[in-house]
Design an enzyme around this catalytic site. Structure first.
Site, PDB file in Angstrom:
ATOM      1  N   ALA A  28      -3.672  -0.729   0.134  1.00 37.76           N
ATOM      2  CA  ALA A  28      -3.101   0.024  -0.983  1.00 37.76           C
ATOM      3  C   ALA A  28      -1.917   0.868  -0.526  1.00 37.76           C
ATOM      4  CB  ALA A  28      -4.162   0.904  -1.629  1.00 37.76           C
ATOM      5  N   TYR A  29      -2.052   1.519   0.616  1.00 35.09           N
ATOM      6  CA  TYR A  29      -0.971   2.349   1.159  1.00 35.09           C
ATOM      7  C   TYR A  29       0.280   1.512   1.418  1.00 35.09           C
ATOM      8  CZ  TYR A  29       1.617   4.969   4.731  1.00 35.09           C
ATOM      9  OH  TYR A  29       2.607   5.583   5.459  1.00 35.09           O
TER      10      TYR A  29
END
Length: 263
Positions: free
Chosen positions: A167-168
């Site tokens: 996600a990052y």
């Protein structure tokens, strides 16, 4: 006005750079590097006013002006109010109505495998690392001088994959695409926009894993061409150099600063 004129950097003597998340880590180092290069700095912080004021004090000791303003880069609804506070601070401190540089640095790490990532984690990462960058830049655009610069911080993890950062890294990948679009759309104003993507750095990011875990530190060092992991002094001066007049012809680039990690 010709395109050549717009491509030139601002003509006033002192530049003003706004660095988000500058109370610690890479943001702090970037703010100090800008000051050492002769620029004034606006430091933003999320919650630690004391750390931010310490950076302001360090910049003042270098002979430059600096102020600290609170900003939550994950809360886009607060950006209009921040813009007004920024405008007032510019007038009172510099008797100017614009900044020259915006460095979108603020961020946080949240490690979870793809299957374990919660919607709350995802939303926070996207709000800070992508939505915040998008709408803060949009909100502050009227305050950025023609011929100015924007630098967006990304990560080496958009090029290589490390489980736990899906996600990052995806949010940072979106910022890299945004950078190219901003460079295209803001080029008529002579505003250069670039991405800086650090590799593994010894900071408190992600709980300080790279800094405090010797085994991980050594593993990453062995995978890096220059034989070590990075430190903040490897990143801040490089960001500051992108803001210098000598780099006026660099735009729409992703510049990885990783010592040659995972080549």
């Amino acid at each position: 006005m010709s395109g050549t004129a717009l491509a030139n950097p601002p003509t006033h003597k002192t530049t003003i750079s706004l660095v988000t998340g500058a109370s610690r880590g890479l943001g702090r180092n970037t703010a100090l590097s800008i000051a050492r290069a002769g620029g004034d700095v606006i430091v933003t912080f999320h919650s630690n006013a004391d750390e931010a004021q310490a950076v302001v004090t360090e910049i003042a000791a270098l002979g430059r002006k600096a102020i600290a303003l609170q900003l939550d880069t994950g809360a886009a609804t607060t950006f209009a109010g921040f813009s007004e506070r920024l405008r007032a601070a510019l007038e009172s401190t510099w008797q100017r109505g614009s900044i020259d540089h915006l460095v979108n640095n603020a961020g946080h790490g949240d490690c979870a495998t793809f299957t374990d990532t919660t919607e709350a984690q995802f939303d926070r990462l996207v709000n800070v690392h992508f939505k915040g960058v998008f709408f803060l830049t949009q909100t502050l655009l009227p305050l950025i001088a023609d011929g100015g610069r924007i630098v967006n911080l990304s990560t080496g993890l958009t090029r290589l994959s490390l489980p736990g950062y899906a996600a990052y890294a995806a949010a940072k990948g979106a910022v890299e695409v945004l950078t190219r679009y901003l460079a295209k759309e803001l080029g008529a104003r002579g505003i250069a926009v670039n991405t800086v993507a650090p590799g593994a750095i010894e900071t408190d990011f992600g709980g300080g894993a790279v800094r405090d875990n010797p085994a991980l530190n050594q593993q990453l060092a062995q995978a890096t061409a220059l034989g070590r992991v990075g430190v903040p002094d490897d990143i801040g001066p490089m960001v500051a150099s992108l803001l210098a007049p000598s780099n006026r012809w660099v735009t729409a680039q992703r510049i990885e600063v990783s010592g040659g990690q995972a080549l």
